[in-house]
Design a protein around this motif. Sequence first.
Motif, PDB file in Angstrom:
ATOM      1  N   VAL A  97     -11.948   5.182 -16.411  1.00 45.25           N
ATOM      2  CA  VAL A  97     -11.628   6.488 -16.020  1.00 45.25           C
ATOM      3  C   VAL A  97     -10.152   6.423 -15.764  1.00 45.25           C
ATOM      4  O   VAL A  97      -9.231   5.924 -14.974  1.00 45.25           O
ATOM      5  CB  VAL A  97     -12.379   6.773 -14.689  1.00 45.25           C
ATOM      6  N   ALA A  98      -9.560   7.475 -16.531  1.00 47.32           N
ATOM      7  CA  ALA A  98      -7.941   8.017 -16.389  1.00 47.32           C
ATOM      8  C   ALA A  98      -7.677   8.440 -14.965  1.00 47.32           C
ATOM      9  O   ALA A  98      -7.941   9.616 -14.819  1.00 47.32           O
ATOM     10  CB  ALA A  98      -7.738   8.777 -17.596  1.00 47.32           C
ATOM     11  N   SER A  99      -7.120   7.657 -14.213  1.00 51.34           N
ATOM     12  CA  SER A  99      -6.737   7.931 -12.886  1.00 51.34           C
ATOM     13  C   SER A  99      -5.356   8.971 -13.192  1.00 51.34           C
ATOM     14  O   SER A  99      -4.812   9.021 -14.107  1.00 51.34           O
ATOM     15  CB  SER A  99      -6.388   6.873 -11.856  1.00 51.34           C
ATOM     16  N   ASP A 100      -5.203   9.865 -11.978  1.00 55.03           N
ATOM     17  CA  ASP A 100      -3.898  10.769 -12.017  1.00 55.03           C
ATOM     18  C   ASP A 100      -2.713   9.671 -12.193  1.00 55.03           C
ATOM     19  O   ASP A 100      -1.850  10.054 -12.849  1.00 55.03           O
ATOM     20  CB  ASP A 100      -3.937  11.592 -10.928  1.00 55.03           C
ATOM     21  N   GLU A 101      -2.829   8.539 -11.444  1.00 53.40           N
ATOM     22  CA  GLU A 101      -1.645   7.715 -11.517  1.00 53.40           C
ATOM     23  C   GLU A 101      -1.458   7.310 -13.102  1.00 53.40           C
ATOM     24  O   GLU A 101      -0.247   6.954 -13.379  1.00 53.40           O
ATOM     25  CB  GLU A 101      -2.050   6.438 -10.402  1.00 53.40           C
ATOM     26  N   ALA A 102      -2.379   6.624 -13.760  1.00 53.41           N
ATOM     27  CA  ALA A 102      -2.550   6.314 -15.005  1.00 53.41           C
ATOM     28  C   ALA A 102      -1.856   7.236 -16.134  1.00 53.41           C
ATOM     29  O   ALA A 102      -0.816   7.021 -16.602  1.00 53.41           O
ATOM     30  CB  ALA A 102      -3.559   5.737 -15.479  1.00 53.41           C
ATOM     31  N   LEU A 103      -2.266   8.631 -15.818  1.00 55.91           N
ATOM     32  CA  LEU A 103      -1.797   9.610 -16.560  1.00 55.91           C
ATOM     33  C   LEU A 103      -0.217   9.785 -16.239  1.00 55.91           C
ATOM     34  O   LEU A 103       0.594  10.119 -17.056  1.00 55.91           O
ATOM     35  CB  LEU A 103      -2.492  10.964 -16.454  1.00 55.91           C
ATOM     36  N   ASP A 104       0.062   9.816 -14.886  1.00 51.63           N
ATOM     37  CA  ASP A 104       1.605  10.103 -14.520  1.00 51.63           C
ATOM     38  C   ASP A 104       2.563   8.863 -15.270  1.00 51.63           C
ATOM     39  O   ASP A 104       3.592   9.303 -15.661  1.00 51.63           O
ATOM     40  CB  ASP A 104       1.659   9.969 -12.945  1.00 51.63           C
ATOM     41  N   GLN A 105       1.898   7.737 -15.283  1.00 49.37           N
ATOM     42  CA  GLN A 105       2.796   6.572 -15.947  1.00 49.37           C
ATOM     43  C   GLN A 105       2.894   7.138 -17.367  1.00 49.37           C
ATOM     44  O   GLN A 105       4.047   6.894 -17.791  1.00 49.37           O
ATOM     45  CB  GLN A 105       1.949   5.558 -15.869  1.00 49.37           C
ATOM     46  N   LEU A 106       1.967   7.534 -18.049  1.00 52.35           N
ATOM     47  CA  LEU A 106       2.046   7.865 -19.499  1.00 52.35           C
ATOM     48  C   LEU A 106       3.104   9.137 -19.691  1.00 52.35           C
ATOM     49  O   LEU A 106       3.993   9.095 -20.505  1.00 52.35           O
ATOM     50  CB  LEU A 106       0.768   8.254 -20.076  1.00 52.35           C
ATOM     51  N   ARG A 107       3.010   9.848 -18.772  1.00 50.59           N
ATOM     52  CA  ARG A 107       3.839  11.126 -18.715  1.00 50.59           C
ATOM     53  C   ARG A 107       5.555  10.793 -18.482  1.00 50.59           C
ATOM     54  O   ARG A 107       6.155  11.200 -18.826  1.00 50.59           O
ATOM     55  CB  ARG A 107       3.377  12.034 -17.625  1.00 50.59           C
ATOM     56  N   ARG A 108       5.583   9.679 -17.678  1.00 43.95           N
ATOM     57  CA  ARG A 108       6.994   9.284 -17.364  1.00 43.95           C
ATOM     58  C   ARG A 108       7.633   8.277 -18.429  1.00 43.95           C
ATOM     59  O   ARG A 108       8.496   7.964 -18.476  1.00 43.95           O
ATOM     60  CB  ARG A 108       6.941   8.539 -16.023  1.00 43.95           C
ATOM     61  N   GLY A 109       6.533   7.551 -19.009  1.00 43.16           N
ATOM     62  CA  GLY A 109       7.073   6.552 -20.152  1.00 43.16           C
ATOM     63  C   GLY A 109       6.295   5.354 -19.383  1.00 43.16           C
ATOM     64  O   GLY A 109       6.457   4.949 -18.519  1.00 43.16           O
ATOM     65  N   VAL A 110       6.093   4.300 -20.588  1.00 40.49           N
ATOM     66  CA  VAL A 110       5.449   3.126 -20.044  1.00 40.49           C
ATOM     67  C   VAL A 110       6.490   1.984 -20.591  1.00 40.49           C
ATOM     68  O   VAL A 110       6.922   2.073 -21.802  1.00 40.49           O
ATOM     69  CB  VAL A 110       4.045   2.795 -20.831  1.00 40.49           C
ATOM     70  N   ARG A 111       6.390   1.156 -20.039  1.00 42.37           N
ATOM     71  CA  ARG A 111       7.243  -0.262 -20.341  1.00 42.37           C
ATOM     72  C   ARG A 111       6.571  -1.091 -21.115  1.00 42.37           C
ATOM     73  O   ARG A 111       5.439  -1.562 -20.912  1.00 42.37           O
ATOM     74  CB  ARG A 111       7.865  -1.057 -19.027  1.00 42.37           C
ATOM     75  N   LYS A 167       6.568  -4.464 -24.494  1.00 40.67           N
ATOM     76  CA  LYS A 167       7.269  -5.561 -24.800  1.00 40.67           C
ATOM     77  C   LYS A 167       8.760  -5.099 -25.396  1.00 40.67           C
ATOM     78  O   LYS A 167       9.755  -5.656 -25.381  1.00 40.67           O
ATOM     79  CB  LYS A 167       6.670  -6.513 -25.671  1.00 40.67           C
ATOM     80  N   ASP A 168       8.854  -4.089 -26.238  1.00 41.70           N
ATOM     81  CA  ASP A 168       9.789  -3.599 -27.120  1.00 41.70           C
ATOM     82  C   ASP A 168      10.509  -2.354 -26.417  1.00 41.70           C
ATOM     83  O   ASP A 168      11.437  -1.748 -26.845  1.00 41.70           O
ATOM     84  CB  ASP A 168       9.514  -3.336 -28.597  1.00 41.70           C
ATOM     85  N   GLY A 169      10.367  -2.458 -25.023  1.00 35.63           N
ATOM     86  CA  GLY A 169      11.213  -1.395 -24.107  1.00 35.63           C
ATOM     87  C   GLY A 169      10.430  -0.175 -23.748  1.00 35.63           C
ATOM     88  O   GLY A 169       9.302  -0.009 -23.878  1.00 35.63           O
ATOM     89  N   MET A 170      11.035   0.732 -22.972  1.00 35.58           N
ATOM     90  CA  MET A 170      10.442   1.840 -22.482  1.00 35.58           C
ATOM     91  C   MET A 170      10.072   2.838 -23.684  1.00 35.58           C
ATOM     92  O   MET A 170      10.660   3.177 -24.487  1.00 35.58           O
ATOM     93  CB  MET A 170      11.364   2.544 -21.327  1.00 35.58           C
ATOM     94  N   THR A 171       8.796   3.633 -23.552  1.00 32.65           N
ATOM     95  CA  THR A 171       8.656   4.740 -24.122  1.00 32.65           C
ATOM     96  C   THR A 171       8.979   6.009 -23.945  1.00 32.65           C
ATOM     97  O   THR A 171       9.454   5.937 -22.688  1.00 32.65           O
ATOM     98  CB  THR A 171       6.962   4.708 -24.519  1.00 32.65           C
ATOM     99  N   LEU A 172       9.076   6.980 -24.756  1.00 31.65           N
ATOM    100  CA  LEU A 172       9.507   8.305 -24.237  1.00 31.65           C
ATOM    101  C   LEU A 172       8.586   8.835 -23.473  1.00 31.65           C
ATOM    102  O   LEU A 172       7.500   8.547 -23.594  1.00 31.65           O
ATOM    103  CB  LEU A 172       9.863   9.061 -25.544  1.00 31.65           C
ATOM    104  N   PRO A 173       8.697   9.904 -22.697  1.00 31.35           N
ATOM    105  CA  PRO A 173       7.807  10.349 -21.859  1.00 31.35           C
ATOM    106  C   PRO A 173       6.650  11.126 -22.997  1.00 31.35           C
ATOM    107  O   PRO A 173       6.859  11.530 -24.049  1.00 31.35           O
ATOM    108  CB  PRO A 173       8.277  11.391 -20.727  1.00 31.35           C
ATOM    109  N   ALA A 174       5.346  11.077 -22.486  1.00 27.05           N
ATOM    110  CA  ALA A 174       4.218  11.726 -23.185  1.00 27.05           C
ATOM    111  C   ALA A 174       3.681  12.722 -22.600  1.00 27.05           C
ATOM    112  O   ALA A 174       3.875  12.685 -21.198  1.00 27.05           O
ATOM    113  CB  ALA A 174       3.240  10.361 -23.657  1.00 27.05           C
TER     114      ALA A 174
END
Length: 180
Positions: free
Chosen positions: A79-93, A95-102
């Motif tokens: 279940v996609a928690s608000d916290e998980a969605l917020d992490q995706l929106r901020r960018g996720v670390r 192995k090859d670095g941080m992603t751009l916000p989604a």
Amino acid sequence: MARVILFNKPYGVLSQFTDGEARATLSDHITLPGVYPAGRLDRDSEGLLLLTDDGRLQARIADPRFKTAKTYLVQVEGVASDEALDQLRRGVRLKDGMTLPAEAERIPAPDLWPRDPPVRFRKSVPDEWISLTIREGRNRQVRRMTAAVGLPTLRLVRWRIGDWTLDRLAPGEWREVRVG
């Protein structure tokens, strides 16, 4: 005037025209000469793949420097928690670095075609659909992003690239549009 082919790539098809291992490829579905994929979609992913005969347009669509938005419909395990969605929106670390916000949001299960083979179903483990829009294109990025926030991807369908969508294209179907 550039030719652009909107193709609904089925599950199990490679995003290339030839393969030395006799796996399904684009040539099983598209016989137009002179068009090439603008980017790629993994063999185990489905949905919109663009092909074009214009090298500059191909680079503009595929090159992460241009940050073309790509929207995916993603069935995740859990279940996609608000916290998980917020992490995706901020960018996720990764192995090859941080992603751009989604852009990430929960969505109702979309009315899609059945996948062959079907996604595994486990009565004891819930699943949910999210819409995820990214502006870069690392190898297996969406799958790695959802896994990083504790939501393994079960099914991945690219729905939109820039202004082009998969709307009304069944798996294996394509249509041509003119650009420019």
